[in-house]
Enzyme design. Sequence first.
Site: not given
Ligand code: AMP
Length: 284
Positions: A185-186, A37, A34, A176, A149-150, A153
């Site tokens: 978020s996914s 990312h 999204h 974002v 967001k995380d 982590q």
């Molecule tokens: P994920 O695919 O959920 O494991 O996220 C991959 C990366 O994208 C991680 O570093 C997350 O923190 C980041 N991420 C996920 N959602 C957002 C968001 N809304 N804004 C910025 N970064 C994000």
Amino acid sequence: MLFCSDIPPLRAWRAQVRRASQRVALVPTMGALHQGHLALVGLARQLADRVVLSVFVNPLQFGPAEDLARYPRDLDRDRRLADESGVDLLFAPAEEAMYPPGSEIRVHGGATAARWEGAVRPGHFDGVLTVVTKLFHLVEPEVAVFGQKDIQQATLIRRLARDFDLPVAIAVGPTVREADGLALSSRNAYLSPAGRREGLGLIQALRAAARRWSEGEHRADRLAAVLQETLAGFPGLTPDYIAIVDPERFEPVTEARVGTIVALAARVGSTRLIDNHILGTELP
Ligand code: AMP
């Protein structure tokens, strides 16, 4: 854009990029890409000559009762979005490439990894730290980009790099959000329209606490009460935790200062949502 589902071509590409003295940035993800990312990809492009995006739904970071099987996957779409956003190499390994039979060594987080997300999701951060360590060794990036967001982590990955002397800089991009403030978020794909409205409780609570803090209320217990009251206005939302913590160890503070983190997790039905705010920064 080069696409690699296995390790040898990734290593060959990396060797070639090294010979050209180009810097590499890595953006690790679990796919279902999204704008959050893609914003990290944009930041990565500013920080390095070449960008590697990894897409890997890491089974190690899911608990037995979690959503591994139903986690959204659409590699064709991810591939297109990655290509359009200027990724140089998309690394989407199969599970056997990352964890061949017999693989058993794991990276174990410490006290910071046991709090909050780690308490609700035992073993989650060990899974994250293990896969990120592997990705760092495979891609050998000069810089790796994670999302605020995380935030727990991102903090743990900074600690991983420091504690294991990994030669990688960690950059963190801002969260974002949708126009109404919901953090992308996914997992938002699981939400019904009604569930999505309940999900807005998190940003509303963060806004209320940020406002009260900027009006001069710095007592963490009082700010926690503001968060709790706001969340209570969203009956479909079940809070997992309300954390007002220091940005290094994620330990609760009594006095909320600039840089103190306010982090929330809550469930709408079986969908877990998280969000956070760093006091003293902008919150849209
Ligand atoms: P994920 O695919 O959920 O494991 O996220 C991959 C990366 O994208 C991680 O570093 C997350 O923190 C980041 N991420 C996920 N959602 C957002 C968001 N809304 N804004 C910025 N970064 C994000």
